[in-house]
Design an enzyme around this catalytic site. Structure first.
Site, short mmCIF file in Angstrom:
data_model
loop_
_atom_site.label_atom_id
_atom_site.label_comp_id
_atom_site.label_asym_id
_atom_site.label_seq_id
_atom_site.Cartn_x
_atom_site.Cartn_y
_atom_site.Cartn_z
N GLU A 1 0.83 -1.21 0.00
CA GLU A 1 0.00 0.00 0.00
C GLU A 1 0.86 1.26 0.00
OE1 GLU A 1 -3.06 -0.23 -0.50
OE2 GLU A 1 -3.61 -2.22 0.17
N ASN B 1 1.25 3.94 -3.09
CA ASN B 1 0.96 5.37 -2.87
C ASN B 1 2.11 6.25 -3.37
OD1 ASN B 1 -1.55 5.11 -1.77
ND2 ASN B 1 -0.94 5.46 0.34
N ARG C 1 -9.05 3.86 -7.73
CA ARG C 1 -8.40 3.58 -6.47
C ARG C 1 -9.50 3.42 -5.44
NH1 ARG C 1 -4.50 1.34 -7.52
NH2 ARG C 1 -3.99 1.50 -5.34
#
Lengths: 103, 155
Positions: free
Chosen positions: B52, B56, B110
């Site tokens: 994650e 990002n 997303r």
């Protein structure tokens, strides 16, 4: 990645890892098939999948939005414990059903 | 962030912000943490959190342009500490960005759950960010916490 179309049902055989890198390709190919084959039902097959992050949740939510307007549904099959944890935590179970086969 | 015990091991990774490196990053951190003798679930939790944070950095921090992502990991006491840093655009409102389902890229589908996943799978999460300078995600997870309890019960 493997895909199978039977009438208006698309089965997506997900790869070992479903992350942002793989998600882009799955989205592209699935959307092409959904449009071309007038797909209403999508089955995500997790048989080979050991890893998924929130990018995978994005894939499921996005495909759901595409078929939902036509009364379609999304399903998950062959989920292991980890996948069920990720799916439950994300809240995506509200829009997707998990098919549990008898063992 | 709670820091108890001595730092016994440390590693750093610098890699290009290619999406194919997301797998490289989480697998490398997973290999590093094996010395803490983690459960399969703990390894999966950390892999998800790393994935994650790195995703990002690549799509939000660098907006898919090619730069370096930096990971620092160390073991202190029973905990694995992680820092995932980029020198990208930064986050104007960190509190907002950490809200579940919030995303600045809905067109990319997303899910807006990146920070929620990091929070759920790690014990502590801190985000430092400055617009124009970049973002550092700091995480900690204690390893092997559940196991002792289980051993005690089985006796």
């Amino acid at each position: 990645m493997k895909y199978q179309v039977q009438e208006n049902c698309l089965t997506i055989f997900l790869p070992e890892d479903v992350d942002h890198h793989n998600a882009e390709e799955i989205k592209r190919e699935a959307d092409r098939l959904i449009d071309r084959e007038h797909i209403r039902y999508i089955i995500f097959d997790f048989a080979d999948t050991g890893f998924m992050d929130s990018s995978g949740i994005g894939v499921i939510m996005g495909r759901y939005k595409k078929v939902y307007m036509m009364g379609g549904e999304v399903w998950a099959v062959h989920t292991n414990e980890r996948m069920r944890k990720i799916l439950t935590m994300s809240g995506v179970m509200k829009i997707m059903q998990i098919y549990e086969e008898d063992k | 962030m709670e820091r108890i015990g001595d730092v016994t091991n440390e590693m750093e990774l610098y890699f290009d912000s290619h999406s194919s490196n997301e797998a490289f990053a989480r697998v490398t951190v997973a290999a590093f943490m094996t010395q803490l003798n983690p459960t399969v679930e703990e390894v999966s939790d950390v892999k998800t959190a790393v994935s994650e944070a790195v995703t990002n950095a690549i799509i939000h921090g660098y907006e898919n342009t090619l730069h370096k992502v930096h990971i620092r990991a160390w073991i202190q006491g029973k905990s694995l500490f992680l820092e995932v840093a980029d020198k990208g655009v930064g986050i104007p409102d960190v509190k907002k960005a950490m809200e579940p389902l919030f995303t600045t890229k809905p067109e990319m589908e997303r899910s807006g759950m990146g920070f929620s996943f990091m929070e759920a799978f790690m014990d502590e999460l801190e985000v430092e960010s400055e617009p124009g300078k970049g973002t550092t995600v700091k995480m900690r997870k204690e390893i092997g916490r559940g196991r002792e309890l289980w051993t005690t019960q089985s006796l």
